[in-house]
Motif scaffolding. Structure first.
Motif, PDB file in Angstrom:
ATOM      1  N   PHE A  42       0.833  -1.206   0.000  1.00 43.86           N
ATOM      2  CA  PHE A  42       0.000   0.000   0.000  1.00 43.86           C
ATOM      3  C   PHE A  42       0.866   1.255   0.000  1.00 43.86           C
ATOM      4  N   ARG A  43       1.986   1.195   0.719  1.00 41.78           N
ATOM      5  CA  ARG A  43       2.868   2.367   0.751  1.00 41.78           C
ATOM      6  C   ARG A  43       3.486   2.630  -0.621  1.00 41.78           C
ATOM      7  N   ALA A  44       3.665   1.584  -1.403  1.00 43.11           N
ATOM      8  CA  ALA A  44       4.228   1.758  -2.751  1.00 43.11           C
ATOM      9  C   ALA A  44       3.168   2.260  -3.737  1.00 43.11           C
ATOM     10  N   GLY A  45       1.899   2.304  -3.294  1.00 44.35           N
ATOM     11  CA  GLY A  45       0.871   2.859  -4.161  1.00 44.35           C
ATOM     12  C   GLY A  45      -0.154   1.853  -4.648  1.00 44.35           C
ATOM     13  N   ALA A  46      -0.216   0.680  -4.011  1.00 44.53           N
ATOM     14  CA  ALA A  46      -1.233  -0.301  -4.403  1.00 44.53           C
ATOM     15  C   ALA A  46      -2.599   0.139  -3.888  1.00 44.53           C
ATOM     16  N   ASP A  47      -3.649  -0.354  -4.537  1.00 41.42           N
ATOM     17  CA  ASP A  47      -5.011  -0.002  -4.152  1.00 41.42           C
ATOM     18  C   ASP A  47      -5.755  -1.165  -3.521  1.00 41.42           C
ATOM     19  N   ASP A  48      -5.302  -2.370  -3.815  1.00 36.74           N
ATOM     20  CA  ASP A  48      -5.990  -3.539  -3.276  1.00 36.74           C
ATOM     21  C   ASP A  48      -5.016  -4.718  -3.318  1.00 36.74           C
ATOM     22  N   TYR A  49      -5.398  -5.794  -2.674  1.00 34.89           N
ATOM     23  CA  TYR A  49      -4.492  -6.889  -2.411  1.00 34.89           C
ATOM     24  C   TYR A  49      -5.263  -8.199  -2.444  1.00 34.89           C
ATOM     25  N   VAL A  50      -4.786  -9.198  -3.168  1.00 34.03           N
ATOM     26  CA  VAL A  50      -5.366 -10.539  -3.094  1.00 34.03           C
ATOM     27  C   VAL A  50      -4.210 -11.510  -2.911  1.00 34.03           C
ATOM     28  N   THR A  51      -4.340 -12.414  -1.943  1.00 41.94           N
ATOM     29  CA  THR A  51      -3.248 -13.362  -1.713  1.00 41.94           C
ATOM     30  C   THR A  51      -3.548 -14.701  -2.395  1.00 41.94           C
ATOM     31  N   LYS A  52      -2.484 -15.331  -2.871  1.00 42.15           N
ATOM     32  CA  LYS A  52      -2.579 -16.651  -3.499  1.00 42.15           C
ATOM     33  C   LYS A  52      -2.613 -17.718  -2.398  1.00 42.15           C
ATOM     34  N   PRO A  53      -3.342 -18.791  -2.578  1.00 43.32           N
ATOM     35  CA  PRO A  53      -4.235 -19.081  -3.714  1.00 43.32           C
ATOM     36  C   PRO A  53      -5.501 -18.225  -3.639  1.00 43.32           C
ATOM     37  N   PHE A  54      -6.048 -17.929  -4.800  1.00 43.41           N
ATOM     38  CA  PHE A  54      -7.222 -17.052  -4.841  1.00 43.41           C
ATOM     39  C   PHE A  54      -8.256 -17.636  -5.786  1.00 43.41           C
ATOM     40  N   ARG A  55      -9.463 -17.138  -5.675  1.00 46.45           N
ATOM     41  CA  ARG A  55     -10.492 -17.441  -6.666  1.00 46.45           C
ATOM     42  C   ARG A  55     -10.446 -16.334  -7.703  1.00 46.45           C
ATOM     43  N   VAL A  56     -10.366 -16.713  -8.964  1.00 49.32           N
ATOM     44  CA  VAL A  56     -10.198 -15.695 -10.000  1.00 49.32           C
ATOM     45  C   VAL A  56     -11.414 -14.757 -10.053  1.00 49.32           C
ATOM     46  N   GLU A  57     -12.585 -15.285  -9.663  1.00 45.98           N
ATOM     47  CA  GLU A  57     -13.791 -14.443  -9.636  1.00 45.98           C
ATOM     48  C   GLU A  57     -13.594 -13.255  -8.698  1.00 45.98           C
ATOM     49  N   GLU A  58     -12.875 -13.509  -7.585  1.00 48.02           N
ATOM     50  CA  GLU A  58     -12.660 -12.420  -6.639  1.00 48.02           C
ATOM     51  C   GLU A  58     -11.750 -11.348  -7.244  1.00 48.02           C
ATOM     52  N   VAL A  59     -10.750 -11.804  -7.976  1.00 45.32           N
ATOM     53  CA  VAL A  59      -9.858 -10.843  -8.634  1.00 45.32           C
ATOM     54  C   VAL A  59     -10.663  -9.978  -9.607  1.00 45.32           C
ATOM     55  N   VAL A  60     -11.534 -10.609 -10.388  1.00 44.89           N
ATOM     56  CA  VAL A  60     -12.315  -9.868 -11.386  1.00 44.89           C
ATOM     57  C   VAL A  60     -13.232  -8.849 -10.701  1.00 44.89           C
ATOM     58  N   VAL A  61     -13.924  -9.267  -9.657  1.00 40.16           N
ATOM     59  CA  VAL A  61     -14.848  -8.356  -8.960  1.00 40.16           C
ATOM     60  C   VAL A  61     -14.084  -7.171  -8.358  1.00 40.16           C
ATOM     61  N   ARG A  62     -12.924  -7.449  -7.788  1.00 38.74           N
ATOM     62  CA  ARG A  62     -12.136  -6.369  -7.192  1.00 38.74           C
ATOM     63  C   ARG A  62     -11.608  -5.416  -8.270  1.00 38.74           C
ATOM     64  N   VAL A  63     -11.169  -5.985  -9.382  1.00 38.30           N
ATOM     65  CA  VAL A  63     -10.672  -5.152 -10.485  1.00 38.30           C
ATOM     66  C   VAL A  63     -11.793  -4.256 -11.016  1.00 38.30           C
ATOM     67  N   GLN A  64     -12.975  -4.832 -11.198  1.00 38.07           N
ATOM     68  CA  GLN A  64     -14.115  -4.037 -11.671  1.00 38.07           C
ATOM     69  C   GLN A  64     -14.420  -2.891 -10.701  1.00 38.07           C
ATOM     70  N   ALA A  65     -14.377  -3.189  -9.405  1.00 38.71           N
ATOM     71  CA  ALA A  65     -14.665  -2.154  -8.404  1.00 38.71           C
ATOM     72  C   ALA A  65     -13.612  -1.045  -8.446  1.00 38.71           C
ATOM     73  N   LEU A  66     -12.351  -1.430  -8.613  1.00 41.23           N
ATOM     74  CA  LEU A  66     -11.272  -0.431  -8.672  1.00 41.23           C
ATOM     75  C   LEU A  66     -11.463   0.494  -9.876  1.00 41.23           C
ATOM     76  N   VAL A  67     -11.794  -0.095 -11.020  1.00 43.22           N
ATOM     77  CA  VAL A  67     -11.973   0.691 -12.243  1.00 43.22           C
ATOM     78  C   VAL A  67     -13.156   1.652 -12.087  1.00 43.22           C
ATOM     79  N   ARG A  68     -14.215   1.126 -11.527  1.00 44.82           N
ATOM     80  CA  ARG A  68     -15.429   1.937 -11.342  1.00 44.82           C
ATOM     81  C   ARG A  68     -15.150   3.112 -10.407  1.00 44.82           C
ATOM     82  N   ARG A  69     -14.504   2.830  -9.301  1.00 45.61           N
ATOM     83  CA  ARG A  69     -14.243   3.898  -8.323  1.00 45.61           C
ATOM     84  C   ARG A  69     -13.239   4.901  -8.874  1.00 45.61           C
ATOM     85  N   ALA A  70     -12.258   4.423  -9.642  1.00 49.71           N
ATOM     86  CA  ALA A  70     -11.279   5.346 -10.233  1.00 49.71           C
ATOM     87  C   ALA A  70     -11.964   6.317 -11.179  1.00 49.71           C
ATOM     88  N   ALA A  71     -13.080   5.881 -11.791  1.00 43.93           N
ATOM     89  CA  ALA A  71     -13.832   6.762 -12.691  1.00 43.93           C
ATOM     90  C   ALA A  71     -14.844   7.601 -11.909  1.00 43.93           C
TER      91      ALA A  71
END
Ligand code: CA
Length: 218
Positions: free
Chosen positions: A91-120
């Motif tokens: 986060f200090r380097a400028g990240a906006d969100d974090y997912v640890t492996k192993p992960f469900r790819v659906e969670e990555v997609v939902v988080r990415v969509q939320a980040l894009v939406r909020r950035a707009a």
């Protein structure tokens, strides 16, 4: 929306790329720190998914370079490291969100969509513009509450314009966000697709501002 996936594990990279593609993103991939740094500094991504353990350069160093170069798109870190100090460093380097492996790819997609939406600038999952509504998670668009049937390219262009409804979007900007880096950008085909969209959603919904670009009416 255009995403950069940085991951040296080919299987994970394919999994994430395929899932983001199915969700309507165009995706560029990088498998090492050097390529990731270069792409992230030079291409106008809407979001990046960044692995931390990379050959060439550590993911955090890559992220710091992007931020130092003024790149402000949201970044989701994907990593096997899960200690608190690693997260804090991310986060200090400028990240906006974090997912640890192993992960469900659906969670990555939902988080990415939320980040894009909020950035707009959209807090809500649903973006409404005039008679149109976009469900940013399902990727569906309705007109007066009725589902619209759109091709993949129509969907990408309309989704980008809806995220930026009321703002002028140049053809260059549009082309940079609806084609991946490997595809030749084609202004004429964008013009044709805008024409097809107008027939589906009403000619008045998308304004053309001569010499400037397009604006989706709110
Ligand atoms: Ca790795």
């Amino acid at each position: 929306m255009r995403a950069l996936v940085v991951e040296d594990d080919a299987a994970i990279a394919s999994l994430v790329t395929t899932a983001l593609g199915a969700a309507g993103f165009v995706v560029d991939r990088a498998a090492d720190g050097e390529e990731a740094t270069h792409l992230g500094e030079t291409e106008p991504y809407d979001v990046a998914v960044l692995d931390l353990g990379l050959p060439g350069a550590d993911g955090l160093a890559v992220l710091r370079r992007w931020r130092a170069a003024g790149r402000r798109y949201p970044v989701l870190i994907l990593t096997a490291r899960e200690t608190w100090s690693d997260k804090l460093a991310g986060f200090r380097a400028g990240a906006d969100d974090y997912v640890t492996k192993p992960f469900r790819v659906e969670e990555v997609v939902v988080r990415v969509q939320a980040l894009v939406r909020r950035a707009a600038g959209h807090a809500d999952v649903r973006i409404v513009a005039g008679r149109l509504a976009l469900d940013t998670q399902l990727g569906t668009v309705t007109l007066d509450g009725m589902p619209l049937r759109l091709t993949a390219m129509e969907q990408r262009i309309l989704a980008y314009l809806m995220h930026r409804a009321g703002r002028i979007v140049s053809r260059t900007e549009l082309s940079e966000h609806v084609y991946d880096g490997a595809t030749d950008r084609d202004f004429n085909s964008i013009e044709v697709i805008i024409g097809r969209l107008r027939r589906k959603i009403g000619a008045e919904a998308i304004e053309t501002l001569r010499g400037q670009g397009y604006r989706l009416c709110t």
